[in-house]
Design an enzyme around this catalytic site. Structure first.
Site, PDB file in Angstrom:
ATOM      1  N   LYS A  44      -3.525  18.728   6.855  1.00 43.41           N
ATOM      2  CA  LYS A  44      -3.952  18.383   8.467  1.00 43.41           C
ATOM      3  C   LYS A  44      -2.939  19.554   8.974  1.00 43.41           C
ATOM      4  CE  LYS A  44      -1.992  15.288  11.709  1.00 43.41           C
ATOM      5  NZ  LYS A  44      -1.413  13.763  11.732  1.00 43.41           N
ATOM      6  N   TRP A  45      -3.671  20.587   9.638  1.00 45.28           N
ATOM      7  CA  TRP A  45      -3.297  21.742  10.107  1.00 45.28           C
ATOM      8  C   TRP A  45      -2.757  21.023  11.568  1.00 45.28           C
ATOM      9  CZ3 TRP A  45      -5.198  27.364   8.818  1.00 45.28           C
ATOM     10  CH2 TRP A  45      -4.356  28.054  10.025  1.00 45.28           C
ATOM     11  N   ASP A  46      -1.425  21.047  12.123  1.00 40.89           N
ATOM     12  CA  ASP A  46      -0.829  20.997  13.164  1.00 40.89           C
ATOM     13  C   ASP A  46      -0.687  22.253  14.028  1.00 40.89           C
ATOM     14  OD1 ASP A  46      -0.092  19.131  15.049  1.00 40.89           O
ATOM     15  OD2 ASP A  46       0.802  17.586  13.563  1.00 40.89           O
ATOM     16  N   CYS A  70      -5.390  19.524  14.325  1.00 39.74           N
ATOM     17  CA  CYS A  70      -5.135  18.584  14.584  1.00 39.74           C
ATOM     18  C   CYS A  70      -3.661  19.779  15.551  1.00 39.74           C
ATOM     19  CB  CYS A  70      -3.963  17.846  14.028  1.00 39.74           C
ATOM     20  SG  CYS A  70      -2.678  17.440  15.099  1.00 39.74           S
ATOM     21  N   ARG A 127       8.868  21.422  22.159  1.00 36.27           N
ATOM     22  CA  ARG A 127       9.225  20.277  20.463  1.00 36.27           C
ATOM     23  C   ARG A 127      10.246  20.804  19.774  1.00 36.27           C
ATOM     24  NH1 ARG A 127       5.738  18.194  16.204  1.00 36.27           N
ATOM     25  NH2 ARG A 127       6.748  16.138  15.689  1.00 36.27           N
ATOM     26  N   ASP A 143      -3.052  11.579  19.672  1.00 40.20           N
ATOM     27  CA  ASP A 143      -2.208  11.050  19.194  1.00 40.20           C
ATOM     28  C   ASP A 143      -1.745   9.701  19.803  1.00 40.20           C
ATOM     29  OD1 ASP A 143      -1.000  13.094  16.736  1.00 40.20           O
ATOM     30  OD2 ASP A 143       0.287  13.489  18.743  1.00 40.20           O
ATOM     31  N   ASP A 176       2.886  13.484   6.254  1.00 39.99           N
ATOM     32  CA  ASP A 176       2.490  14.473   7.358  1.00 39.99           C
ATOM     33  C   ASP A 176       4.083  15.264   7.423  1.00 39.99           C
ATOM     34  OD1 ASP A 176       2.444  14.814  10.251  1.00 39.99           O
ATOM     35  OD2 ASP A 176       0.469  13.588   9.887  1.00 39.99           O
ATOM     36  N   ASP A 177       4.509  15.995   8.411  1.00 37.48           N
ATOM     37  CA  ASP A 177       5.744  16.080   8.942  1.00 37.48           C
ATOM     38  C   ASP A 177       6.753  16.263   7.959  1.00 37.48           C
ATOM     39  OD1 ASP A 177       7.159  18.080  10.682  1.00 37.48           O
ATOM     40  OD2 ASP A 177       7.163  17.592  12.688  1.00 37.48           O
TER      41      ASP A 177
HETATM   42  C1  DGJ Z   1       1.795  15.760  15.772  1.00 39.05           C
HETATM   43  C2  DGJ Z   1       0.176  14.650  15.064  1.00 39.05           C
HETATM   44  O1  DGJ Z   1      -1.014  14.746  16.183  1.00 39.05           O
HETATM   45  C3  DGJ Z   1       0.974  14.228  14.266  1.00 39.05           C
HETATM   46  O2  DGJ Z   1      -0.174  13.420  13.896  1.00 39.05           O
HETATM   47  C4  DGJ Z   1       1.858  14.461  13.670  1.00 39.05           C
HETATM   48  O3  DGJ Z   1       1.668  14.989  12.873  1.00 39.05           O
HETATM   49  C5  DGJ Z   1       2.778  14.878  14.082  1.00 39.05           C
HETATM   50  N1  DGJ Z   1       2.723  15.595  15.037  1.00 39.05           N
HETATM   51  C6  DGJ Z   1       4.216  15.678  13.088  1.00 39.05           C
HETATM   52  O4  DGJ Z   1       4.914  16.457  13.753  1.00 39.05           O
END
Ligand code: DGJ
Length: 746
Positions: free
Chosen positions: A477-479, A527, A444, A549, A367-368
């Protein structure tokens, strides 16, 4: 399925086995809506369906004639300012300051199949005979603006897809300030309105209220479809429930600002509008230019809400989602976010992945925090190059280590955002959305890249494509972790600033399109801080989305239950996470966390090394179970049985296409003493099949399970117990039913 045009009465009838949609050309040339609902016989003339009685205080179209007032007639695409006072489907600002339009029928085309919508996601067909389309062409004679209304009826299901295209065929530059995808006038207002609303970590809760005179609406003006409201509403008759009664679902295939609205007028007719939010929207149309609206889908069902949802599920699973993963069961993944947040090293990741592999997980997702100088949420977004201090051999090296374990590797991106502390921002400070002379708000600690600009999208594409070409990445995973503010593009002229929100989403779609075309086997999961952009638009590119989340199992019951009204189970990203839960600090048993997550894509959001040996054994069993049944869980016919919004119990089930297998999920929030006997009536089984429950070996006929019910009091052992397990609160059970030969027949 057929579309009939009756020349003598200028009436169109679109129908299939389930629905009829009827409209006609009115005496003034506008298109009038006559009927949408259960299939009716075809006849040449339905003109009795529009009202010509004169009413006090009405304004009339023709001189010396009191029969035609648009105020009392149902329209196909209403305009404001003549005799219809309801909110319009279209408004065009002309150079003389007028916003009046007078769209008259000119011609039409009927053809098999369904055309795509340029640059926009839309439902599609694989064979021409799956659907038939009507393209109506209207014109506003004074301005020369053409309007194409597209209606597609599918051979199966009570589905009608609609969109509109505005063509400036005149001589002057115009401003389109409203262009809805759908305008649907219904003859009465005896409906309850259902919406999916909430907030971050509380997405898509079900809210129902009665329609009343006036306007009710849900919308987004945040640039994304939003956590707060989903671009989906239902109108249901007061007696309709999950299993019976008339309902109409309205869904917009779009990921940006939207408006879903019902207006009940003085005479109790209801106008539904669905489309891009008119607030702030202003699209300049030069001579010869066109504007295409997103697609809206209406589903009519007389089998209640479950009937409607099942139709949406089939359509969105098979004819909206596309590509390699559309029909495939989804890999069981382990995501490191809640396990480590930003605090990881390469070795720690590999340690998590090793245990995951040992338990049977198929995909490890980083992830991030892997790129630029990202060690917290203040820096790095925009620099899509691995941080060598964390990953010595880059993404390529880590992906190889994960693949060497026998797993696939997945990676997180947030392509649309930038931190000011990033090389990208330092090089291109004008690439963010920001209004001249005004301060820019952050969310954020990040700013929104101007995706209305091709060069910005192109630059992000290059960075992402480089990683995907070099490293073995199987999943993205594209946030998207903030809503848009100060929506102003420094690359567009003043008169085009009302286009930025929509151009931004077109940029997002363009990037998705390029990446999915270039890397067709990569699985994309959308996402937006969880479920902030969980909408049909993104399903076209990413067949699954992280639903919220909030990973607490009990909170997830409401979120996943609500989500299922429109979206297929295969699209609902759902994971088992640690206890105490990181969002609500609740302790729920491991089996309940899995029992909820099974009804989705399934995965783990934790470090399995941190579980006890016994818990790890349970995880292995859970993963084996999911591997055995995931096709049924993700692609079966889903029924909501008992709603978490109504009380302490939640129950849902899925049934295989041939009805030989079913899984029921039963969940109890709080434990109570000395409770009544309980049973749940199942649905969708074959009444004559004899089903064996796999845990206890007890069997019943399908008709017993559907009419008498599955006894849930005592774990089906026939004993009188209040609680079968060792758990009190937050207990749950799965009942796996398989058709077997009835011993009495043997
Ligand atoms: C928000 C996402 O919904 C989380 O699952 C995670 O990926 C965080 N961002 C990471 O910053």
């Amino acid at each position: 399925m057929s579309i009939i045009y009756q020349e003598n009465t200028k009436t169109f009838h679109l129908y299939n086995q389930e629905i009829s949609y009827i409209m006609t050309v009115l005496p003034n040339g506008h298109m009038g809506q006559l009927y949408f609902g259960k299939r009716v016989h075809h006849r040449a003339d339905y003109s009795y369906l529009y009202e010509t009685n004169s009413r006090p205080m009405a304004s009339y179209v023709f001189e010396d004639d009191h029969s035609l007032s648009l105020e009392h007639i149902k329209q196909e695409y209403g305009v404001y300012g003549t005799t219809d006072y309801r909110r319009p489907a279209i408004e065009i600002l002309q150079q003389n300051g007028s916003r009046l339009c007078d769209f008259r029928y000119r011609s039409h085309e009927i053809f098999f199949g369904k055309p795509g919508l340029s640059g926009l996601p839309a439902t599609y067909v694989e064979e021409e005979r799956e659907a038939e389309t009507l393209r109506l062409t209207l014109e506003d004679p004074l301005t020369g603006v053409g309007l194409e209304l597209l209606y597609t009826i599918f051979a199966e299901g009570g589905i009608l897809a609609r969109s509109a295209k505005v063509n400036n065929g005149g001589k002057e530059t115009l401003h389109l300030t409203t262009a809805m995808s759908l305008c649907m006038d219904l003859p009465d207002c005896d409906y309850e309105w259902l919406q999916l609303s909430g907030a971050w970590a509380r997405e898509r809760h079900v809210k129902v209220r009665k329609l009343e005179q006036g306007i009710q609406a849900v919308d987004s003006r945040r640039g994304n479809s939003s956590h707060e409201h989903n671009p989906f509403i239902v109108l249901k008759r007061p007696g309709a429930d999950e299993f019976q009664g008339e309902v109409i679902g309205f869904s917009l295939i779009y990921s940006g600002n939207f408006l879903a609205q019902a207006e009940v007028d003085t005479h109790d007719t209801t106008r539904v509008l669905l489309g891009i939010h008119p607030m702030g929207f202003d699209w300049q149309l030069e001579t010869g230019e066109s504007f295409q609206t997103p697609e809206a889908v209406m589903v009519y069902s007389e089998q209640g809400l479950n009937g409607m949802s099942q139709t949406f599920h089939r359509l969105y699973q098979k004819r909206l989602a596309r590509g390699y993963w559309r029909d495939r069961v989804r890999p069981i993944l382990n995501n490191n976010w809640e396990a480590t947040y930003f605090d990881f090293t390469e070795d720690r990741l590999v340690e998590i992945a090793k245990k995951a592999k040992e338990c049977g997980v198929e995909l490890f997702v980083l992830d991030d925090g892997w790129f630029g100088r990202r060690s917290n949420d203040h820096t790095g977004l925009g620099d899509w190059v691995a941080n060598p201090e964390r990953l010595s051999c880059g993404i390529t090296g880590l992906a190889e280590r994960i693949e060497a374990l026998g797993m696939k590797f997945g990676l997180w991106f947030e392509p649309e955002m930038v931190n000011k502390d990033s090389d990208l921002y330092r090089k291109h400070p004008d690439w963010i959305l920001a209004a001249p002379g005004r301060s820019s708000s952050h969310g954020r600690n990040q700013y929104v890249l101007d995706f209305s600009r091709e060069e910005v999208v192109g630059c992000i594409y290059e960075m992402m494509a480089k990683i995907l070409s070099e490293a073995k990445v199987s999943y993205i995973k594209w946030d998207m972790n903030r809503s848009i503010t100060e929506c102003y593009s420094q690359a567009l002229p003043p008169q085009r600033q009302g286009e930025v929100f929509h151009r931004y989403i077109l940029g997002v779609y363009a990037l998705y399109e390029r990446l999915t075309a270039q890397f067709p086997q990569v699985l994309f999961e959308s996402c937006a801080s969880g479920g902030g952009r969980f909408d049909p638009g993104l399903l076209y590119y990413a067949p699954q989305g992280w639903a919220s989340d909030d990973s607490d199992a009990i909170e997830r019951l409401k979120i996943q239950y609500g989500t299922s009204y429109c979206y297929p189970i295969s699209s609902i990203g759902s994971h088992v996470s640690v206890i105490p839960n990181h969002q609500v600090f609740r302790n729920t048993p491991l089996h309940t966390r899995a029992n909820v997550a099974y009804f989705g894509t399934f995965g783990y959001e934790l470090d399995l090394n941190r579980l006890t040996v016994e818990e790890q054994r349970m995880v292995r069993e859970q993963i084996d179970f999911m591997k055995t049944y995931r096709h049924l869980l993700q692609f079966g016919t889903f029924y909501r049985l008992v709603s978490p919004f109504d009380g302490n119990i939640t129950c849902w089930m899925t049934v295989s296409e041939d009805q030989t297998e079913a899984i029921v999920g039963w969940y109890r929030t709080l434990s109570h003493v000395n409770m009544p006997y309980t049973r749940v009536r199942l649905h969708g089984l074959n009444p004559d099949f004899y089903y064996e429950e796999q845990r206890t070996g007890i069997s019943w006929f399908g008709d017993e399970l559907m009419h008498i019910g599955l006894i849930t009091t005592d774990g089906m052992a026939g004993q009188v117990e209040e609680n079968t397990g060792e758990y009190g609160d937050f207990d749950s059970r799965l009942y796996v039913l398989k058709a077997v030969r009835c011993p009495e027949e043997v």
